[in-house]
Design an enzyme around this catalytic site. Structure first.
Site, short mmCIF file in Angstrom:
data_model
loop_
_atom_site.label_atom_id
_atom_site.label_comp_id
_atom_site.label_asym_id
_atom_site.label_seq_id
_atom_site.Cartn_x
_atom_site.Cartn_y
_atom_site.Cartn_z
N LYS A 116 0.81 -1.21 0.00
CA LYS A 116 0.00 0.00 0.00
C LYS A 116 0.85 1.27 0.00
O LYS A 116 0.51 2.25 -0.67
CB LYS A 116 -0.94 0.00 1.22
CG LYS A 116 -1.84 -1.22 1.32
CD LYS A 116 -2.77 -1.37 0.13
CE LYS A 116 -3.68 -2.57 0.29
NZ LYS A 116 -4.60 -2.76 -0.83
N GLU A 199 -4.31 3.69 7.92
CA GLU A 199 -4.65 4.79 7.03
C GLU A 199 -5.34 5.88 7.84
O GLU A 199 -6.10 5.59 8.78
CB GLU A 199 -5.62 4.25 5.96
CG GLU A 199 -5.82 5.10 4.76
CD GLU A 199 -6.61 4.31 3.73
OE1 GLU A 199 -5.99 3.78 2.78
OE2 GLU A 199 -7.85 4.21 3.89
N LYS A 200 -5.09 7.13 7.51
CA LYS A 200 -5.76 8.26 8.18
C LYS A 200 -7.26 8.18 7.91
O LYS A 200 -7.68 7.89 6.80
CB LYS A 200 -5.20 9.58 7.65
CG LYS A 200 -5.86 10.83 8.24
CD LYS A 200 -5.56 10.99 9.70
CE LYS A 200 -6.19 12.26 10.24
NZ LYS A 200 -6.05 12.35 11.71
N LYS A 236 -20.96 -2.32 1.82
CA LYS A 236 -21.74 -1.52 0.88
C LYS A 236 -23.16 -2.08 0.74
O LYS A 236 -23.35 -3.29 0.67
CB LYS A 236 -21.06 -1.51 -0.49
CG LYS A 236 -19.67 -0.88 -0.47
CD LYS A 236 -18.96 -1.08 -1.80
CE LYS A 236 -17.53 -0.57 -1.76
NZ LYS A 236 -16.78 -0.88 -2.99
N GLU A 274 -10.00 3.37 -5.61
CA GLU A 274 -10.93 3.83 -4.59
C GLU A 274 -10.47 5.14 -3.97
O GLU A 274 -9.28 5.31 -3.66
CB GLU A 274 -11.10 2.76 -3.52
CG GLU A 274 -11.53 1.41 -4.10
CD GLU A 274 -12.49 0.66 -3.20
OE1 GLU A 274 -12.81 1.16 -2.10
OE2 GLU A 274 -12.92 -0.42 -3.61
N ARG A 291 -9.29 -6.67 -9.12
CA ARG A 291 -10.24 -7.75 -9.38
C ARG A 291 -11.55 -7.13 -9.85
O ARG A 291 -11.70 -5.92 -9.91
CB ARG A 291 -10.50 -8.54 -8.09
CG ARG A 291 -10.98 -7.64 -6.96
CD ARG A 291 -11.45 -8.39 -5.74
NE ARG A 291 -11.65 -7.54 -4.59
CZ ARG A 291 -12.72 -6.78 -4.38
NH1 ARG A 291 -13.69 -6.75 -5.26
NH2 ARG A 291 -12.81 -6.05 -3.29
N ARG A 337 -27.94 -4.11 -2.99
CA ARG A 337 -27.52 -5.47 -2.64
C ARG A 337 -28.60 -6.11 -1.78
O ARG A 337 -29.00 -5.55 -0.75
CB ARG A 337 -26.19 -5.45 -1.88
CG ARG A 337 -25.05 -4.85 -2.67
CD ARG A 337 -23.73 -5.14 -2.00
NE ARG A 337 -22.63 -4.42 -2.64
CZ ARG A 337 -21.36 -4.64 -2.40
NH1 ARG A 337 -21.00 -5.58 -1.53
NH2 ARG A 337 -20.41 -3.95 -3.02
#
Length: 435
Positions: A116, A199-200, A236, A274, A291, A337
């Site tokens: 990352k 991550e922040k 999501k 993203e 993917r 979904r």
């Protein structure tokens, strides 16, 4: 082009890939666990192989058995779908060593993009603003030191994560210390990889992702953005394209930057970048998913471009036959979904119809929804000429969708799309907080 492909997955995505292969004239091989012996993807495939017990570790995460099934049936390539082994570089390398094509990026590309910290450096060099974060963390002490430098609150994420798994919010050192082993364990259980990074935490914000396709010649085409801000606990619930929060000027700039950045890392296949979009209109790059996304159908409905077929073509070395100027982003597409809220046996199913209504599912009457796997039953996707019409179409489709014998979230989805905040498009990741 391949003559036979093994699908290393289950559920609606396995069905989706098998249907794409049939349209391309490609024979298919399904793999299944003992719990999925009567599943729809097994019935639809030309051949099928049982690869183990119900637990994912004994079946859909068992790399050696999947490769053995491919070799035994004469498959030339393996499509991993999403989740399970779709972002596993070791599995992609195992396929290669056995003369099989992994339908996705190369193992080397996956390894490079899984770092990352290095990825953010590359994307920043390509012009994308990135969220402050770390590389892979080995210990709680490393995480605490990094969080102190970044500043709380922070997000602890599984490196191989997806579907909202392996993510923990930490606002204090004590919360981070407690969350670290949980994120590691969840990553190992869901993806076979317990690596994590920090991550922040940008808050409040919208979750925006950009879909790309790239071929071996270095050509990259962006297929617009999806807004994935309706989430509960990082899962999501609803996605739409285009985002009501992104202006045409922002979209054009963002797509150009994404294409430039992806070309810079030499990526091939379908991928998703993203971002978080803050209230000041700033985009912050988070990560790249190498993917097929669960919500790929939203982009397909909007652009009329089949992402699964182009994944397969890219893996076979076929160049893109269209350019950025050929991509139409007119109209609006929405996806809800449909998740199971409890296991059970499907007693009755009625799927909504009408123009531009799509329900991707593995459900057939009599099927039993197992507690061993993800709760996703299907994805209801609609398209219309305007967002307002698309929202009305989704409401009508949700009202028409009937699933009996299994608890679902259909009523909740209908409630969400009826909220003023959603109908106006003025929402962000805070909409479902506390619900």
């Amino acid at each position: 082009m391949f003559s036979k492909i093994l699908i290393a997955n289950r559920g609606e995505i396995a069905v989706r890939i098998i249907r794409a292969c049939k349209e391309m004239g490609i024979a298919t091989v399904a793999v299944y666990s003992q719990a999925d012996a009567e599943a729809l993807h097994v019935a639809l495939a030309d051949e099928s192989c049982c690869i183990g017990g119900p637990a994912p570790a004994d079946s859909y995460l068992n790399q050696e058995r999947i490769v053995s099934a491919a070799l035994a049936t004469g498959a030339q390539a393996i499509h991993p779908g999403y989740g399970f082994l779709s972002e596993n570089a070791r599995f992609a390398a195992l396929c290669g060593r056995n003369g099989l094509v992994f339908i996705g990026p190369s193992p080397e590309s996956m390894e490079a993009l899984s770092d990352k910290a290095a990825l953010k450096e590359k994307m920043a060099a390509g012009g994308l603003p990135v969220i402050p974060g770390t590389g892979i963390l080995q210990t709680v002490a490393e995480a605490l030191s990094a969080a102190e430098a970044i500043g709380y609150p922070v997000m602890l994420k599984a490196t191989a994560g997806g579907g909202g798994r392996g993510i923990r919010l930490a606002e204090t050192p004590e919360e981070l210390s407690a969350a670290f082993p949980l994120a590691v364990a969840e990553g190992e259980a869901a993806f076979g990889d317990g690596s994590v990074y920090l991550e922040k935490f940008v808050h409040p914000a919208r979750h925006i992702e950009v879909q790309i396709l790239a071929d071996e010649s270095g050509k990259v085409v962006c297929l617009g953005e999806r807004d994935c801000s309706i989430q509960r606990r990082h899962q999501k619930l609803i996605e739409e394209s285009p985002s009501p929060a992104v202006s045409p000027a922002q979209r054009e700039k963002l797509m150009a930057l994404c294409a430039q950045a992806v070309a810079g890392v030499g990526y091939v296949g379908a991928g998703t970048l993203e971002f978080l979009l803050d209230r000041e209109g700033n985009f912050w790059f988070m990560e790249m998913n190498v993917r097929l996304q669960v919500e790929h159908g939203v982009t397909e409905m909007l652009t009329k471009i089949d992402l699964v077929k182009w994944q397969i073509r890219a893996a076979a070395g076929v160049s893109l036959t269209f350019g950025q100027e050929d991509v139409s982003l007119k109209g609006a597409a929405l996806e809800c979904r449909i998740n199971a809220t409890s296991p059970g046996k499907l007693e009755m199913l009625h799927v909504p119809g009408g123009p531009f209504v799509r329900f991707d599912t593995y459900l057939v009457t009599g099927v039993t929804v197992s507690p061993y796997y993800d709760s996703l039953l299907g994805k209801l996707v609609v398209y219309a000429g305007t967002r307002e019409e698309a929202v009305r179409k989704m409401k009508a489709a949700l009202c028409e969708l009937v699933i009996e014998g299994i608890g679902t979230n259909i009523a909740e989805q209908l409630e969400i799309v009826g909220r003023e905040a959603f109908m106006s498009g003025d929402y962000d990741l805070t909409l479902m907080e506390g619900r």
